[in-house]
Scaffold this motif. Structure first.
Motif, PDB file in Angstrom:
ATOM      1  N   PRO A 256       0.803  -1.240   0.000  1.00  9.58           N
ATOM      2  CA  PRO A 256       0.000   0.000   0.000  1.00  9.58           C
ATOM      3  C   PRO A 256       0.828   1.279   0.000  1.00  9.58           C
ATOM      4  O   PRO A 256       0.427   2.262  -0.637  1.00  9.58           O
ATOM      5  CB  PRO A 256      -0.849  -0.105   1.278  1.00  9.58           C
ATOM      6  CG  PRO A 256      -0.364  -1.279   2.042  1.00  9.58           C
ATOM      7  CD  PRO A 256       0.491  -2.119   1.141  1.00  9.58           C
ATOM      8  N   GLU A 257       1.970   1.297   0.694  1.00 11.89           N
ATOM      9  CA  GLU A 257       2.758   2.537   0.728  1.00 11.89           C
ATOM     10  C   GLU A 257       3.310   2.876  -0.651  1.00 11.89           C
ATOM     11  O   GLU A 257       3.358   4.045  -1.063  1.00 11.89           O
ATOM     12  CB  GLU A 257       3.914   2.410   1.739  1.00 11.89           C
ATOM     13  CG  GLU A 257       3.464   2.455   3.194  1.00 11.89           C
ATOM     14  CD  GLU A 257       2.580   3.678   3.487  1.00 11.89           C
ATOM     15  OE1 GLU A 257       2.925   4.785   3.065  1.00 11.89           O
ATOM     16  OE2 GLU A 257       1.513   3.499   4.110  1.00 11.89           O
ATOM     17  N   MET A 258       3.728   1.834  -1.358  1.00  8.52           N
ATOM     18  CA  MET A 258       4.236   2.069  -2.725  1.00  8.52           C
ATOM     19  C   MET A 258       3.091   2.470  -3.651  1.00  8.52           C
ATOM     20  O   MET A 258       3.263   3.288  -4.557  1.00  8.52           O
ATOM     21  CB  MET A 258       4.946   0.818  -3.221  1.00  8.52           C
ATOM     22  CG  MET A 258       6.153   0.495  -2.350  1.00  8.52           C
ATOM     23  SD  MET A 258       6.871  -1.084  -2.730  1.00  8.52           S
ATOM     24  CE  MET A 258       8.074  -1.215  -1.410  1.00  8.52           C
ATOM     25  N   GLY A 259       1.912   1.909  -3.374  1.00  8.00           N
ATOM     26  CA  GLY A 259       0.715   2.286  -4.147  1.00  8.00           C
ATOM     27  C   GLY A 259       0.438   3.775  -4.010  1.00  8.00           C
ATOM     28  O   GLY A 259       0.098   4.454  -4.988  1.00  8.00           O
ATOM     29  N   LYS A 260       0.632   4.296  -2.803  1.00 10.35           N
ATOM     30  CA  LYS A 260       0.374   5.729  -2.560  1.00 10.35           C
ATOM     31  C   LYS A 260       1.332   6.593  -3.382  1.00 10.35           C
ATOM     32  O   LYS A 260       0.922   7.567  -4.031  1.00 10.35           O
ATOM     33  CB  LYS A 260       0.579   5.990  -1.060  1.00 10.35           C
ATOM     34  CG  LYS A 260       0.168   7.329  -0.592  1.00 10.35           C
ATOM     35  CD  LYS A 260       0.303   7.418   0.919  1.00 10.35           C
ATOM     36  CE  LYS A 260      -0.046   8.806   1.392  1.00 10.35           C
ATOM     37  NZ  LYS A 260       0.116   8.947   2.823  1.00 10.35           N
ATOM     38  N   VAL A 261       2.615   6.217  -3.369  1.00 11.86           N
ATOM     39  CA  VAL A 261       3.626   6.983  -4.126  1.00 11.86           C
ATOM     40  C   VAL A 261       3.305   6.917  -5.621  1.00 11.86           C
ATOM     41  O   VAL A 261       3.331   7.939  -6.337  1.00 11.86           O
ATOM     42  CB  VAL A 261       5.037   6.395  -3.869  1.00 11.86           C
ATOM     43  CG1 VAL A 261       6.074   7.008  -4.797  1.00 11.86           C
ATOM     44  CG2 VAL A 261       5.431   6.586  -2.403  1.00 11.86           C
ATOM     45  N   LEU A 262       2.967   5.697  -6.090  1.00 12.93           N
ATOM     46  CA  LEU A 262       2.724   5.517  -7.527  1.00 12.93           C
ATOM     47  C   LEU A 262       1.454   6.244  -7.958  1.00 12.93           C
ATOM     48  O   LEU A 262       1.389   6.774  -9.074  1.00 12.93           O
ATOM     49  CB  LEU A 262       2.665   4.023  -7.868  1.00 12.93           C
ATOM     50  CG  LEU A 262       4.046   3.354  -7.823  1.00 12.93           C
ATOM     51  CD1 LEU A 262       3.935   1.843  -7.739  1.00 12.93           C
ATOM     52  CD2 LEU A 262       4.877   3.752  -9.049  1.00 12.93           C
ATOM     53  N   ARG A 263       0.435   6.287  -7.093  1.00 15.94           N
ATOM     54  CA  ARG A 263      -0.802   7.019  -7.415  1.00 15.94           C
ATOM     55  C   ARG A 263      -0.461   8.483  -7.719  1.00 15.94           C
ATOM     56  O   ARG A 263      -0.967   9.068  -8.674  1.00 15.94           O
ATOM     57  CB  ARG A 263      -1.766   6.887  -6.239  1.00 15.94           C
ATOM     58  CG  ARG A 263      -3.054   7.665  -6.294  1.00 15.94           C
ATOM     59  CD  ARG A 263      -4.070   7.143  -7.295  1.00 15.94           C
ATOM     60  NE  ARG A 263      -3.643   7.398  -8.664  1.00 15.94           N
ATOM     61  CZ  ARG A 263      -4.126   6.799  -9.730  1.00 15.94           C
ATOM     62  NH1 ARG A 263      -5.031   5.869  -9.647  1.00 15.94           N
ATOM     63  NH2 ARG A 263      -3.689   7.092 -10.928  1.00 15.94           N
ATOM     64  N   GLU A 264       0.426   9.054  -6.904  1.00 14.96           N
ATOM     65  CA  GLU A 264       0.789  10.469  -7.101  1.00 14.96           C
ATOM     66  C   GLU A 264       1.657  10.670  -8.342  1.00 14.96           C
ATOM     67  O   GLU A 264       1.553  11.663  -9.048  1.00 14.96           O
ATOM     68  CB  GLU A 264       1.503  11.001  -5.858  1.00 14.96           C
ATOM     69  CG  GLU A 264       0.487  11.348  -4.776  1.00 14.96           C
ATOM     70  CD  GLU A 264       1.094  11.542  -3.406  1.00 14.96           C
ATOM     71  OE1 GLU A 264       2.309  11.791  -3.311  1.00 14.96           O
ATOM     72  OE2 GLU A 264       0.336  11.434  -2.425  1.00 14.96           O
ATOM     73  N   LEU A 265       2.479   9.673  -8.615  1.00 11.69           N
ATOM     74  CA  LEU A 265       3.399   9.754  -9.760  1.00 11.69           C
ATOM     75  C   LEU A 265       2.667   9.598 -11.098  1.00 11.69           C
ATOM     76  O   LEU A 265       3.118  10.088 -12.127  1.00 11.69           O
ATOM     77  CB  LEU A 265       4.432   8.622  -9.605  1.00 11.69           C
ATOM     78  CG  LEU A 265       5.755   8.735 -10.301  1.00 11.69           C
ATOM     79  CD1 LEU A 265       6.561   9.883  -9.715  1.00 11.69           C
ATOM     80  CD2 LEU A 265       6.541   7.424 -10.125  1.00 11.69           C
ATOM     81  N   MET A 266       1.532   8.865 -11.055  1.00  8.15           N
ATOM     82  CA  MET A 266       0.802   8.563 -12.303  1.00  8.15           C
ATOM     83  C   MET A 266      -0.671   8.933 -12.110  1.00  8.15           C
ATOM     84  O   MET A 266      -1.543   8.058 -12.118  1.00  8.15           O
ATOM     85  CB  MET A 266       0.866   7.065 -12.639  1.00  8.15           C
ATOM     86  CG  MET A 266       2.151   6.345 -12.393  1.00  8.15           C
ATOM     87  SD  MET A 266       1.975   4.543 -12.703  1.00  8.15           S
ATOM     88  CE  MET A 266       0.958   4.021 -11.362  1.00  8.15           C
ATOM     89  N   PRO A 267      -0.984  10.242 -11.952  1.00  2.94           N
ATOM     90  CA  PRO A 267      -2.361  10.623 -11.583  1.00  2.94           C
ATOM     91  C   PRO A 267      -3.421  10.238 -12.617  1.00  2.94           C
ATOM     92  O   PRO A 267      -4.583  10.069 -12.269  1.00  2.94           O
ATOM     93  CB  PRO A 267      -2.276  12.144 -11.414  1.00  2.94           C
ATOM     94  CG  PRO A 267      -1.015  12.567 -12.067  1.00  2.94           C
ATOM     95  CD  PRO A 267      -0.079  11.406 -12.054  1.00  2.94           C
ATOM     96  N   LYS A 268      -3.021  10.103 -13.889  1.00  3.50           N
ATOM     97  CA  LYS A 268      -4.027   9.818 -14.929  1.00  3.50           C
ATOM     98  C   LYS A 268      -3.979   8.353 -15.385  1.00  3.50           C
ATOM     99  O   LYS A 268      -4.530   7.988 -16.426  1.00  3.50           O
ATOM    100  CB  LYS A 268      -3.804  10.752 -16.112  1.00  3.50           C
ATOM    101  CG  LYS A 268      -3.999  12.192 -15.667  1.00  3.50           C
ATOM    102  CD  LYS A 268      -4.168  13.136 -16.785  1.00  3.50           C
ATOM    103  CE  LYS A 268      -4.788  14.390 -16.213  1.00  3.50           C
ATOM    104  NZ  LYS A 268      -4.255  15.593 -16.678  1.00  3.50           N
ATOM    105  N   THR A 269      -3.281   7.553 -14.615  1.00  3.10           N
ATOM    106  CA  THR A 269      -3.130   6.139 -14.975  1.00  3.10           C
ATOM    107  C   THR A 269      -4.096   5.298 -14.155  1.00  3.10           C
ATOM    108  O   THR A 269      -4.137   5.422 -12.925  1.00  3.10           O
ATOM    109  CB  THR A 269      -1.686   5.682 -14.664  1.00  3.10           C
ATOM    110  OG1 THR A 269      -0.782   6.525 -15.387  1.00  3.10           O
ATOM    111  CG2 THR A 269      -1.462   4.239 -15.046  1.00  3.10           C
TER     112      THR A 269
END
Ligand SMILES: O=c1ccn([C@@H]2O[C@H](COP(=O)(O)O)[C@@H](O)[C@H]2O)c(=O)[nH]1
Length: 308
Positions: free
Chosen positions: A220-233
């Motif tokens: 989940p923590e990596m999911g949070k970082v990736l969500r911010e890195l790829m907002p339209k994905t």
């Protein structure tokens, strides 16, 4: 196809996907016996059993869910009859208006990726005739070979208005061996996530790209970082249920609009009747147990999103 996925999620209120990963030991004895009576204890018999099993699950859940994710390995293990059952399952799910995500995890040098893309998302010309061999709506793609291994899938998606989900951070226990390695100061999965956003940047549907990512619910923590890195994905999130992921782990995979992620559960839904929680349904009512498991999964995720 991303627009259809989003429309189906909005219609059902269920940001989930049912993983159709049939194994013989999940299939009720009666279904197996009927299939073997007709086709013998053969690959054909096993393929008939998995098809009948899938049909039962789809019939019991299609009105509650936006999408399914058949895992091709579970069909391939039964050879050509298994692949025929894979195709039959895809066609049936599409008839039921479900979005079909083929979990095929392909990716190779460019020319070979192009053939995979044709097989699963595109069309093949034979003389004067054109065929769509497997015809899934989305496919999962392994990015290990880099841009020239992914681009053929993106090209076919552009032509056919389909989509892909690229492996970014997988849910399995060893995923960190390579994916978490630090390269130039950042973990490899971040580099891949950034690339996924770039591959999809000029290929947008309703606010989201046709090029999605796979990120495991177990991180989940990596999911949070990736969500911010790829907002339209759009993120396909496996690892819920049988692998330990829960609704509360998933809130940061979603954007503020409540969209942006779709959570997969395979064994947790299709083999629900084997869990103590759903044991009262019994083997014969396996599909009703799956329906209840879908409702419980949707409630778990919805409550987590409401309380975030
Ligand atoms: O990172 C990944 C990528 C794909 N999968 C696939 O999803 C399902 C999960 O099955 P469960 O029974 O819900 O555990 C399966 O098809 C995997 O191959 C994944 O788990 N993690």
């Amino acid at each position: 196809m991303i627009n259809k996925l989003i429309a189906n999620i909005k219609k059902t209120g269920a940001p989930i996907v049912v993983g159709l990963d049939p194994m013989l030991n999940y299939i009720p004895k009666q279904i197996q016996e009927n299939a073997y009576k007709e086709f013998g204890e053969t690959l054909e018999g096993a393929a008939e059993a998995i098809w009948q099993f899938n049909k039962g699950i789809v019939d019991a859940t299609y009105d509650l869910i936006p999408a399914v994710k058949p895992q091709i390995a579970m069909y391939e293990q039964f050879g050509l009859p298994g692949l025929a059952a894979y195709k039959r399952t895809i066609d049936y799910c599409k008839e039921k208006n479900l979005v079909v995500i083929g979990d095929i995890k392909r990716g190779d040098i460019g020319s070979t990726s192009a053939a995979y893309a044709t097989a699963h998302l595109g069309k093949i010309q034979i003389g004067s005739k054109t065929y769509a061999p497997f015809d899934e709506d989305f496919a999962t793609v392994n990015p290990y070979l880099g841009t020239d291994g992914v681009k053929p899938f993106v090209d076919v998606c552009k032509e056919e208005k389909k989509g892909i989900f690229v492996l970014v951070k997988t849910s399995n226990p060893s995923s960190g061996e390579f994916q978490d390695r630090i390269a130039e100061g950042r973990p490899v999965y971040e580099w891949v996530g950034e690339k996924v956003a770039e591959w999809g940047a000029d290929f947008m549907g309703d606010g989201y790209s046709y090029v999605g990512a796979v990120v495991g619910a177990t991180y989940p923590e990596m999911g949070k970082v990736l969500r911010e890195l790829m907002p339209k994905t759009f993120i396909l999130v496996p690892g819920y249920g049988a692998q330990g992921g829960k609704g509360a782990d998933l809130v940061h995979f979603f954007n503020k609009d409540g969209l942006g992620a779709i959570v997969n559960s395979s064994r947790g839904i299709i083999a629900a009747y084997k869990q103590e929680k759903y044991a009262e349904f019994g083997e014969a009512n396996y599909a009703d147990a799956s329906r209840q498991a879908v409702k419980d999964m949707v409630q778990d995720i919805s409550e987590a999103l409401e309380n975030r």
